[in-house]
Design an enzyme around this catalytic site. Structure first.
Site, short mmCIF file in Angstrom:
data_model
loop_
_atom_site.label_atom_id
_atom_site.label_comp_id
_atom_site.label_asym_id
_atom_site.label_seq_id
_atom_site.Cartn_x
_atom_site.Cartn_y
_atom_site.Cartn_z
N LYS A 150 0.85 -1.20 0.00
CA LYS A 150 0.00 0.00 0.00
C LYS A 150 0.88 1.25 0.00
O LYS A 150 1.94 1.26 0.64
CB LYS A 150 -0.89 -0.04 1.25
CG LYS A 150 -1.96 1.04 1.30
CD LYS A 150 -2.85 0.85 2.54
CE LYS A 150 -3.96 1.88 2.62
NZ LYS A 150 -4.83 1.69 3.80
N SER A 179 -9.79 1.50 2.87
CA SER A 179 -8.98 2.31 2.00
C SER A 179 -7.89 1.56 1.24
O SER A 179 -7.34 2.08 0.28
CB SER A 179 -8.31 3.40 2.85
OG SER A 179 -7.40 2.81 3.78
N SER A 208 -9.85 -1.00 7.00
CA SER A 208 -9.30 -0.83 5.65
C SER A 208 -8.57 -2.03 5.06
O SER A 208 -8.19 -2.00 3.89
CB SER A 208 -8.36 0.36 5.62
OG SER A 208 -9.12 1.54 5.50
N1 GLN Z 1 -13.34 3.58 6.43
C1 GLN Z 1 -12.66 4.01 7.60
C2 GLN Z 1 -12.31 5.47 7.49
O1 GLN Z 1 -12.56 6.06 6.49
C3 GLN Z 1 -11.47 3.16 7.86
C4 GLN Z 1 -10.27 3.55 7.14
C5 GLN Z 1 -9.06 2.75 7.49
O2 GLN Z 1 -9.15 1.70 8.10
N2 GLN Z 1 -7.92 3.28 7.11
O3 GLN Z 1 -11.77 6.05 8.41
#
Ligand code: GLN
Length: 471
Positions: free
Chosen positions: A77, A152, A176
């Site tokens: 990532k 994400s 995410s």
């Molecule tokens: N969807 C969550 C957010 O937008 C989790 C994101 C993540 O785990 N980085 O904060």
């Protein structure tokens, strides 16, 4: 070759049946052809991976010992540093930023002879659930390219599902890793907080962030965890353990295990998702687990707590992007204040700005008592509620997400997007290990995910449950 597991690829390479260079070239060719439709990668590390493959072939010829991930392509990532390569975090702010050092996880992967094949797309600074917040490109779900891959870490999830790498790393602050794994039909594991070093991961919300793997088999996930779950001299929150053999442990089965299900909390699940979840529970039962009903009603508040704690921490972490120290500096700025203002204005996207505003608001002196401090109190109570459940159960089972993947562009309201995190964020707030496993397809061919969570540092039990369920 592309649909082989990491373990099979390593075997092919170490036995001398295939050269590392052939593996690297095959995956590069596949990425070149396939990623036009998917958009999983922001940067493909062609030169780097070919160089590494050549040196691995020499190492093998010389008869030197080969690492646990020898010859295995891995996608990373784009918020995890690889020395000398770009780390954009999906943001314009870091468009030309090159990592000045290796993250600990990358150091470990390279020590174990993995082939780092590319950096993957993500929601800007990991804020989002669909990868649509990337400043650069959309990533499409390999199961249906009109749908989002989740987020994400959508790029990493899509790369693994489209056979562009057998393993990938993501980061999970509120789901995410698990949610995109569920959307793309593969496996995503968020280790316990403190199990894997965060050194060299660009921080979003430091008390919630964890790095973890995506794969297509639990055995590959377990193998990668043996490499990743090692102490780190640079991250004081990464605890030292004696090395665990996750690959051996996973085979022990779930006969006699107790698995807790918070049925009441799940009562609003839409019927098709509920039917899928119930059949997963039946499968766990048929494998010998005892299913018990537990109350986890505090999870109703999890979304509210998370979006206070995570935005508060994000607003502090992102203060370092001031136009002076890292990345973008506005060309239109004439004064110091304008450097701060305009660099952020030009460098950050809408969602990141929204989170900084929210975080600053909940931390402000007039509001911190009623928002931030209160959220911390409820967070502590939630952790205690989990702890009490783990006194009588080995694992908790829940769906990973309320629905399978949605169409690109379908969710415009930020609040609706946040509510989709309801099942994943509990594990982050309490620091628990949790995995998402594919649990079947709906009529449209989209995947459901089953989530298994364990007590803090019972990562091996989660992998054991996962292996029994999925293999
Ligand atoms: N969807 C969550 C957010 O937008 C989790 C994101 C993540 O785990 N980085 O904060």
């Amino acid at each position: 070759m592309i649909n082989k597991s990491a373990i099979e690829l390593r075997e092919l390479f170490t036995s001398g049946s295939v050269k590392a260079l052939e593996i690297a070239q095959t995956f590069l060719d596949h990425i070149e052809q396939k990623d036009k439709d998917i958009g999983a990668f922001l940067h493909v590390l062609k030169e780097r991976v070919l160089d590494k493959a050549k040196s691995l072939d020499l190492k093998r010829e010389r008869g030197e010992p080969l690492g646990k991930l020898a010859g295995v392509p891995i996608a990373i990532k784009d918020n995890i540093h690889i020395h000398g390569e770009r780390s954009t975090c999906g943001s314009r702010f870091l468009e030309n930023y090159k990592a000045p050092f290796n993250s600990r996880v990358v150091e470990l992967l390279e020590e174990e002879d993995a082939l780092l094949i590319g950096k993957t797309n993500m929601d800007e600074f990991a804020m989002g659930s669909s990868t649509e917040n990337s400043a650069y490109q959309l990533t499409r779900n390999p199961l249906d390219i009109t749908c989002v891959p989740g987020g994400s870490s959508g790029g990493s999830a899509a790369a693994v599902s489209a056979f562009m790498a057998p393993l990938a790393l993501g980061s999970d602050t509120g789901g995410s890793i698990r949610q995109p794994a569920a959307f793309c039909g593969n496996i995503g594991f968020k280790p316990s907080y403190g199990r894997v070093s965060r050194y060299g991961l660009v921080a979003f919300a430091s008390s919630l962030d964890q790095i973890g793997p995506f794969g297509r088999t639990v055995a590959d996930i377990a193998l990668s965890m043996e490499v990743l779950a090692r102490p780190c001299p640079y991250d004081s929150t990464c605890l030292s353990f004696k090395e665990e053999s996750f690959t051996r442990e996973q085979h022990h089965g779930i006969k006699g295990m107790t698995i807790a299900v918070p049925w009441h909390f799940l009562k609003d699940l839409e019927p098709a998702s509920m039917a899928n979840f119930q059949s997963s529970i039946q499968k766990l039962e048929s494998l010998g687990a005892r299913i018990i009903d537990v109350d986890l009603s505090l999870l109703q508040s999890a979304v509210s707590i998370y979006y206070i704690v995570a935005t508060a921490e994000a607003s502090t972490n992102l203060a370092r992007f001031d136009g002076i120290r890292y990345g973008l500096r506005s060309k239109n700025a004439k004064t110091l204040d304008e450097i701060y203002d305009l660099s952020k204005e030009e460098g950050f996207g809408r969602e990141v700005k929204r989170r900084i505003l929210l975080g600053t608001y909940v931390l402000s002196s007039t509001h911190k008592e009623i928002f931030y401090k209160k959220a911390q109190k409820v967070r502590a109570r939630l952790s205690a509620e989990f702890k009490a459940i783990f006194e009588k159960a080995d694992l908790i089972a829940m769906p990973t997400a309320p629905t399978p993947a949605f169409k690109i562009g379908a969710v415009q309201d930020p609040l609706q997007m946040y509510l989709g995190d309801i099942y994943t964020i509990g594990a982050n707030l309490a620091g628990l290990p949790a995995i998402s496993l594919p649990s079947g397809l709906n009529k449209e061919g989209l995947s459901y995910g089953l989530q298994l969570m364990g007590a803090h540092f019972n990562d091996h039990l989660v992998l054991r449950g996962a292996f029994a369920f999925h293999g």
